[in-house]
Design a protein around this motif. Structure first.
Motif, short mmCIF file in Angstrom:
data_model
loop_
_atom_site.label_atom_id
_atom_site.label_comp_id
_atom_site.label_asym_id
_atom_site.label_seq_id
_atom_site.Cartn_x
_atom_site.Cartn_y
_atom_site.Cartn_z
N HIS A 142 -84.04 77.06 -62.55
CA HIS A 142 -84.49 76.27 -61.40
C HIS A 142 -83.83 74.89 -61.41
CE1 HIS A 142 -87.23 75.53 -58.05
NE2 HIS A 142 -87.31 74.28 -58.50
N MET A 143 -82.98 74.63 -60.42
CA MET A 143 -82.34 73.32 -60.29
C MET A 143 -83.38 72.29 -59.85
SD MET A 143 -79.40 71.80 -60.65
CE MET A 143 -78.17 73.13 -60.56
N LEU A 144 -83.39 71.16 -60.53
CA LEU A 144 -84.40 70.14 -60.25
C LEU A 144 -84.00 69.27 -59.06
CD1 LEU A 144 -85.37 69.04 -63.88
CD2 LEU A 144 -86.37 70.83 -62.45
N ALA A 145 -84.99 68.56 -58.53
CA ALA A 145 -84.80 67.71 -57.36
C ALA A 145 -83.65 66.75 -57.56
CB ALA A 145 -86.09 66.94 -57.07
N GLY A 146 -82.70 66.75 -56.64
CA GLY A 146 -81.52 65.91 -56.74
C GLY A 146 -80.32 66.61 -57.33
N GLY A 147 -80.56 67.73 -57.97
CA GLY A 147 -79.46 68.48 -58.59
C GLY A 147 -78.83 69.50 -57.66
N GLU A 148 -79.48 69.77 -56.53
CA GLU A 148 -78.97 70.76 -55.59
C GLU A 148 -77.62 70.30 -55.03
OE1 GLU A 148 -81.19 68.45 -54.72
OE2 GLU A 148 -83.17 69.32 -54.35
N HIS A 149 -76.64 71.19 -55.08
CA HIS A 149 -75.31 70.92 -54.51
C HIS A 149 -74.72 69.62 -55.06
CE1 HIS A 149 -76.68 74.02 -51.82
NE2 HIS A 149 -77.61 73.24 -51.32
N TYR A 150 -75.04 69.31 -56.32
CA TYR A 150 -74.57 68.05 -56.91
C TYR A 150 -73.07 68.07 -57.11
CZ TYR A 150 -73.87 64.34 -60.35
OH TYR A 150 -73.41 63.23 -61.01
N ASN A 151 -72.45 66.96 -56.77
CA ASN A 151 -71.00 66.82 -56.89
C ASN A 151 -70.71 65.47 -57.54
OD1 ASN A 151 -68.26 66.46 -56.55
ND2 ASN A 151 -68.26 66.73 -54.33
N THR A 152 -70.00 65.47 -58.65
CA THR A 152 -69.73 64.23 -59.38
C THR A 152 -68.90 63.25 -58.56
OG1 THR A 152 -67.80 65.26 -60.42
CG2 THR A 152 -69.88 65.32 -61.65
N GLU A 153 -68.18 63.75 -57.55
CA GLU A 153 -67.36 62.87 -56.71
C GLU A 153 -68.10 62.38 -55.47
OE1 GLU A 153 -64.03 62.00 -57.68
OE2 GLU A 153 -65.01 62.79 -59.48
N PHE A 154 -69.38 62.70 -55.38
CA PHE A 154 -70.17 62.34 -54.20
C PHE A 154 -70.20 60.83 -53.98
CE2 PHE A 154 -74.74 62.02 -52.43
CZ PHE A 154 -74.29 62.06 -51.13
N TRP A 155 -70.08 60.06 -55.07
CA TRP A 155 -70.14 58.61 -54.95
C TRP A 155 -69.06 58.08 -54.00
CZ3 TRP A 155 -66.01 55.56 -56.36
CH2 TRP A 155 -65.05 56.13 -57.18
N LYS A 156 -67.92 58.77 -53.94
CA LYS A 156 -66.83 58.32 -53.06
C LYS A 156 -67.25 58.41 -51.59
CE LYS A 156 -63.20 59.67 -56.33
NZ LYS A 156 -62.05 60.56 -56.57
N GLU A 157 -68.04 59.42 -51.25
CA GLU A 157 -68.54 59.53 -49.89
C GLU A 157 -69.47 58.37 -49.54
OE1 GLU A 157 -70.17 63.33 -48.82
OE2 GLU A 157 -68.89 64.38 -50.29
N LEU A 158 -70.26 57.94 -50.53
CA LEU A 158 -71.17 56.82 -50.30
C LEU A 158 -70.39 55.53 -50.05
CD1 LEU A 158 -74.00 57.40 -52.96
CD2 LEU A 158 -73.85 58.27 -50.63
N VAL A 159 -69.32 55.33 -50.81
CA VAL A 159 -68.47 54.16 -50.60
C VAL A 159 -67.94 54.13 -49.18
CG1 VAL A 159 -66.30 53.05 -51.26
CG2 VAL A 159 -67.82 53.94 -53.04
N GLU A 160 -67.45 55.28 -48.74
CA GLU A 160 -66.83 55.37 -47.42
C GLU A 160 -67.86 55.25 -46.30
OE1 GLU A 160 -64.07 58.48 -44.84
OE2 GLU A 160 -64.25 58.73 -47.01
N LYS A 161 -68.99 55.91 -46.46
CA LYS A 161 -69.97 55.96 -45.37
C LYS A 161 -70.79 54.68 -45.25
CE LYS A 161 -73.62 58.88 -43.43
NZ LYS A 161 -74.41 60.13 -43.58
N PHE A 162 -71.17 54.10 -46.41
CA PHE A 162 -72.09 52.96 -46.37
C PHE A 162 -71.44 51.66 -46.83
CE2 PHE A 162 -74.74 56.77 -47.26
CZ PHE A 162 -75.43 56.80 -46.06
N ASP A 163 -70.16 51.72 -47.19
CA ASP A 163 -69.44 50.53 -47.64
C ASP A 163 -70.09 49.91 -48.88
OD1 ASP A 163 -67.35 48.69 -47.53
OD2 ASP A 163 -68.51 47.25 -46.36
N PHE A 164 -70.57 50.77 -49.78
CA PHE A 164 -71.13 50.30 -51.04
C PHE A 164 -70.01 49.97 -52.01
CE2 PHE A 164 -75.14 53.12 -50.46
CZ PHE A 164 -75.79 52.09 -49.80
N ASP A 165 -70.28 49.04 -52.94
CA ASP A 165 -69.38 48.83 -54.06
C ASP A 165 -69.36 50.09 -54.92
OD1 ASP A 165 -68.90 46.27 -53.20
OD2 ASP A 165 -70.36 45.34 -54.56
N GLU A 166 -68.28 50.28 -55.65
CA GLU A 166 -68.13 51.50 -56.45
C GLU A 166 -69.25 51.65 -57.48
OE1 GLU A 166 -65.00 53.10 -59.80
OE2 GLU A 166 -64.15 52.36 -57.90
N ASP A 167 -69.62 50.55 -58.16
CA ASP A 167 -70.66 50.67 -59.20
C ASP A 167 -72.01 51.02 -58.59
OD1 ASP A 167 -70.90 48.10 -58.04
OD2 ASP A 167 -71.83 47.28 -59.85
#
Length: 543
Positions: free
Chosen positions: A406-431
């Motif tokens: 059973h995959m736990l909450a937040g682990g579904e479809h987890y992608n280690t490169e997902f952070w790059k999408e957050l940078v692009e979509k929300f203009d967050f700093d990398e850290d």
């Protein structure tokens, strides 16, 4: 998770199983039980994982020390514990990839003989880790060791043995278990203090009487079975159900010292194999700091929170110092924390450091209370399985345990490169993006969406850390954050890594929480003052 909705259910519905204690074992039991089709309630007197389960060494491991003792003393109970830990290690890593990951640990040695000894021992450790994908141990020369941990004392160093275990964010991993159980139908609530039980005509428990410590309201939760998962506090619940039961738990205190990341200046952790009291100590990179621990001392008074004191601070620093080129400047202490281990013992004179971290499921024939006693973080899932297997037997059911898949909450479809999408979509700093993905996994975008609606929430809580204001709002709305400490100690880990910055951002956090929870000025002031006093007490205790 909606606390108001959960309280309504707890007051008005009858449950198959009510679990007291929402640490790793209780949350694990709740998820297992609800996946088997039971109607489940999960409650805790404080926040989720507020005690032992948020104060571990953050390791997922079989226990190198247990393996050594097993062969030295021909202790097969220790060997069984290592095997169980290593069997569960890969499941813990697999089921929440955003919260748990492999960790490389170096054991520095001062002679050829020591190197051979630890290489053989760690090869045996590898051999017990079946169905595992972690790299195998390696014996490295001096140059290779210093390339990985450059702060070691090159004059004393001969070589080092590298091996792998796992690391987790213990508090958020426990929260993911609670969230997963809630999303499958369990009624979960924090800050419900148990102070009594109701019984049927046969003397079996059928109600749990609780006080909501946030409102002082009292009510009873009706349930066919009560499971006690309160760790070091298990005897209190056992004797509340049946005064004739004898104590089973030997609580042991373990503390950790937190220093700047430059102490090791490495992504590699260290196992320190020799200490003055015969234990092993770890120095581990965690959340931008170096965490050193742990101790093992008897506890007589559990009425006050376990915390780092000055003697323990110097003991841990003195344990690491012989391995470092530059000795620790103890004035650079950033934080420290303590916790209680729920050790099982039949002999009150036996040293706690010699007790096996095994578990037992006890069924009281008089009250019907089921108690999960002992254990450790790595084997939480196995402990829960054994407990709910026992519940199945009592209910004359035969349900399969599926928590290993059973995959736990937040682990579904987890992608280690997902952070790059957050940078692009929300203009967050990398850290910031990397931090959000490591804490919220595939749900990190939900935190980002809050900043789209309210750009001010994109601001950092403090300049040197990646925590942002949106997290306060998100965790209050979705993760049942009730107090500033819930957020700063467990939803983020700032309290256990940096006391001063915790104090610095406390006003911002309480302002945001006041807005969300509709606190008036007096309530907000009390929340801030109470938590500030706790932090200053920790600082004072550490000396």
């Amino acid at each position: 998770m909606d606390r108001i909705e959960s309280l309504e259910r707890l007051r008005n519905e009858e449950f198959d199983i009510c679990i007291i204690g929402a640490g790793a074992s209780g949350a694990g039991c709740a998820l297992d039980a609800v996946l088997r089709g039971y109607k489940v309630a999960l409650i805790d007197r404080k926040d989720f994982a507020s005690e032992t389960s948020s104060r571990s060494t953050k390791l997922i491991h079989g226990g190198v020390r247990y393996l050594e003792q097993a062969f030295k003393k021909l202790d097969f109970a220790q060997l069984k514990q290592v095997r169980h830990g290593l069997e569960e290690r890969h499941i813990v890593l697999k089921n929440a990839p955003h919260l748990a990951r492999p960790l490389a640990l170096m054991t520095p040695v001062n002679s050829w003989f020591e190197g051979l000894y630890f290489k053989i021992g760690l090869q045996m450790y590898d051999a017990f880790a079946i169905n595992d994908t972690l790299p195998k141990s390696k014996w490295l020369n001096k140059t290779e060791v210093l390339a990985k941990i450059p702060t070691l004392d090159r004059k004393k160093l001969h070589s080092g043995v590298l091996y792998y275990d796992g690391q987790l964010d213990d508090a958020r991993y426990c929260l993911a278990l609670v969230q997963s159980a809630s999303e499958k139908g369990a009624a979960v609530a924090n800050y419900l203090d148990v102070h009594g039980f109701g019984k049927n005509g046969d003397g079996k428990l059928n109600e749990v009487t609780v006080t909501d410590t946030q409102s002082s309201n009292q009510f009873s939760i009706r349930s066919k079975m009560i499971i006690n998962c309160t760790g070091p506090f298990s005897d209190k619940i056992r004797q509340l159900a049946n005064q004739q039961l004898t104590e089973r738990i030997r609580p042991s205190k373990g503390v950790h010292l937190v220093l700047p990341a430059e102490t090791l200046n490495s992504e590699y952790a260290m196992l320190i194999p020799k200490t003055s009291d015969g234990r092993v100590v770890f120095a581990i990179p965690f959340e931008g700091a170096t965490m050193i621990g742990t101790t093992d001392t008897d506890v007589d008074d559990m009425s006050t929170e376990a915390s780092l004191n000055e003697r323990e601070k110097h003991y841990l620093a003195d344990t690491l110092n012989p391995y470092l080129a530059q000795k620790i400047d103890i004035s650079q202490l950033k934080a420290g924390f303590g916790g209680l281990r729920p050790l099982l013992s039949a002999d009150p004179l036996q040293s706690t450091k010699n007790l096996v971290r095994d578990h037992e499921v006890e069924v009281d024939s008089v009250s019907g209370l089921v108690s999960l006693l002992g254990g450790k973080w790595t084997t939480y899932r196995l402990m829960a399985k054994d407990t709910i297997d026992q519940a199945d037997a009592i209910f004359f059911q035969t349900n399969a345990c599926t928590t290993d898949q059973h995959m736990l909450a937040g682990g579904e479809h987890y992608n280690t490169e997902f952070w790059k999408e957050l940078v692009e979509k929300f203009d967050f700093d990398e850290d910031i993006s990397k931090h959000l993905v490591k804490k919220y996994g595939s749900r990190a975008g939900l935190v980002g969406e809050l900043t789209s609606a309210e750009p001010a929430l994109k601001e950092r809580l403090v300049a040197k850390y990646p925590y942002i204001k949106a997290e306060v709002v998100y965790t209050v709305r979705n993760e049942m954050v009730i107090t500033p400490r819930d957020f700063l100690a467990r939803r983020t880990r700032l309290e256990i890594t940096d006391w001063q910055e915790t104090l610095n951002c406390l006003p911002v956090v309480t302002d945001l929480m006041a807005r969300e929870l509709e606190w008036d000025a007096e309530q907000k002031g009390m929340q801030a003052a109470s938590y500030e006093m706790e932090i200053r007490t920790f600082i004072s205790n550490a000396g």
